[in-house]
Motif scaffolding. Structure first.
Motif, PDB file in Angstrom:
ATOM      1  N   LEU A  50       0.855  -1.543   0.061  1.00  0.00           N
ATOM      2  CA  LEU A  50      -0.068   0.526  -0.379  1.00  0.00           C
ATOM      3  C   LEU A  50       0.502   1.350   0.315  1.00  0.00           C
ATOM      4  O   LEU A  50       1.787   1.171   0.707  1.00  0.00           O
ATOM      5  CB  LEU A  50      -1.324  -0.109   1.199  1.00  0.00           C
ATOM      6  CG  LEU A  50      -1.959   0.016   0.991  1.00  0.00           C
ATOM      7  CD1 LEU A  50      -2.303  -2.224   1.252  1.00  0.00           C
ATOM      8  CD2 LEU A  50      -2.924  -0.437   2.315  1.00  0.00           C
ATOM      9  N   THR A  51       1.212   2.032  -1.292  1.00  0.00           N
ATOM     10  CA  THR A  51       1.492   3.598  -1.271  1.00  0.00           C
ATOM     11  C   THR A  51       0.375   5.004  -0.941  1.00  0.00           C
ATOM     12  O   THR A  51      -0.938   4.911  -1.236  1.00  0.00           O
ATOM     13  CB  THR A  51       2.385   3.573  -2.403  1.00  0.00           C
ATOM     14  OG1 THR A  51       2.812   2.795  -3.017  1.00  0.00           O
ATOM     15  CG2 THR A  51       3.296   4.697  -2.627  1.00  0.00           C
ATOM     16  N   ASP A  52       0.820   5.662   0.156  1.00  0.00           N
ATOM     17  CA  ASP A  52       0.108   6.373   0.457  1.00  0.00           C
ATOM     18  C   ASP A  52       0.395   7.117  -0.578  1.00  0.00           C
ATOM     19  O   ASP A  52       1.013   7.533  -0.997  1.00  0.00           O
ATOM     20  CB  ASP A  52       0.377   6.049   1.902  1.00  0.00           C
ATOM     21  CG  ASP A  52      -0.806   7.614   2.749  1.00  0.00           C
ATOM     22  OD1 ASP A  52      -0.518   9.085   2.154  1.00  0.00           O
ATOM     23  OD2 ASP A  52      -1.088   7.979   3.342  1.00  0.00           O
ATOM     24  N   LEU A  53      -0.747   7.488  -1.071  1.00  0.00           N
ATOM     25  CA  LEU A  53      -0.826   8.748  -2.314  1.00  0.00           C
ATOM     26  C   LEU A  53      -0.788  10.346  -1.916  1.00  0.00           C
ATOM     27  O   LEU A  53       0.244  11.521  -3.048  1.00  0.00           O
ATOM     28  CB  LEU A  53      -2.063   8.814  -3.296  1.00  0.00           C
ATOM     29  CG  LEU A  53      -2.772   7.385  -3.534  1.00  0.00           C
ATOM     30  CD1 LEU A  53      -4.167   8.050  -4.225  1.00  0.00           C
ATOM     31  CD2 LEU A  53      -1.640   7.262  -4.498  1.00  0.00           C
ATOM     32  N   GLU A  54      -0.473  10.185  -0.295  1.00  0.00           N
ATOM     33  CA  GLU A  54       0.296  11.713  -0.599  1.00  0.00           C
ATOM     34  C   GLU A  54       1.511  12.212   0.561  1.00  0.00           C
ATOM     35  O   GLU A  54       1.874  13.196   0.357  1.00  0.00           O
ATOM     36  CB  GLU A  54      -1.017  12.491   0.930  1.00  0.00           C
ATOM     37  CG  GLU A  54      -2.782  13.129   0.075  1.00  0.00           C
ATOM     38  CD  GLU A  54      -3.579  12.543   1.690  1.00  0.00           C
ATOM     39  OE1 GLU A  54      -3.491  13.108   2.860  1.00  0.00           O
ATOM     40  OE2 GLU A  54      -5.079  13.216   1.262  1.00  0.00           O
ATOM     41  N   THR A  55       1.400  10.676   1.035  1.00  0.00           N
ATOM     42  CA  THR A  55       2.752  10.882   1.790  1.00  0.00           C
ATOM     43  C   THR A  55       4.013  10.261   0.893  1.00  0.00           C
ATOM     44  O   THR A  55       5.408  10.055   0.927  1.00  0.00           O
ATOM     45  CB  THR A  55       3.061  10.229   3.199  1.00  0.00           C
ATOM     46  OG1 THR A  55       2.897   9.362   3.188  1.00  0.00           O
ATOM     47  CG2 THR A  55       1.966  11.164   4.125  1.00  0.00           C
ATOM     48  N   GLY A  56       3.704   9.240   0.041  1.00  0.00           N
ATOM     49  CA  GLY A  56       4.067   7.921  -0.926  1.00  0.00           C
ATOM     50  C   GLY A  56       5.391   7.071   0.494  1.00  0.00           C
ATOM     51  O   GLY A  56       5.995   6.645  -0.343  1.00  0.00           O
TER      52      GLY A  56
END
Length: 177
Positions: A42-48
């Motif tokens: 899972l990659t957080d789209l805001e923080t990377g």
């Protein structure tokens, strides 16, 4: 988006691939074994930021089905309808399946057989004249996996007894027989 997280999800066959972000699985994936561990990133789209985990794919078998022989009954009149005992076909329907693990049910429609709904009673009067196709559902109790097959109900016509004239003989020997 996963739940309320703003994340992208990618799946992998190994933890090393998930950690490196390489060799991602395609959207339509065919497992290579059962059980099989699949790794998720899972990659957080805001923080990377990236987090990985895993889950297991388990593919359970379906019950075995066969082409059923018709359930035939002699008519009790000439209207093409009769009362069938559906469970008379349970042993044949179970075939090689373990009868303690598989439930057999009978249904008027394929939709009902697929949903498991509206099972017919053990004693069933056909609703189509002479021949009616119904559906059998075989469900493995422990997994819920099921398969369906068809069964023809046949009302066999009674033979027609013609009008028979009396058979008269003369007693030529006077013996009475």
């Amino acid at each position: 988006i996963i739940g309320i997280q703003n994340s992208s999800v990618t799946y992998y066959e190994s933890q090393a691939d998930a950690d490196a972000g390489i060799n991602a699985l395609v959207n339509v994936y065919e497992n290579t074994s059962s059980p099989q561990t699949i790794y998720v990133s899972l990659t957080d789209l805001e923080t990377g930021c990236i987090s990985t985990g895993s889950f297991t794919l388990i593919v359970n078998p379906l019950p075995s089905t066969i082409e059923m022989t018709p359930l035939a009954i002699c008519a009790d009149d000439t209207d093409g309808f009769a009362s069938f005992i559906l469970t008379d076909k349970d042993v044949e329907a179970l075939n090689v399946n373990d009868s303690t693990e598989v439930i057999v049910s009978y249904h008027v429609s394929e939709l009902d057989a697929d949903s498991g709904g509206n099972a017919l009673p053990i004693t069933y009067m056909n609703t189509e004249v002479n021949t009616q196709t119904i559906f059998i559902r075989l469900e493995i109790v422990s997994t819920g996996c099921y398969a369906t097959t068809t069964l023809d109900l046949e009302v066999l016509p009674l033979p027609v007894v013609p009008t028979i004239t009396d058979y008269v003989l003369c007693d030529n020997t006077d013996s009475g027989d």
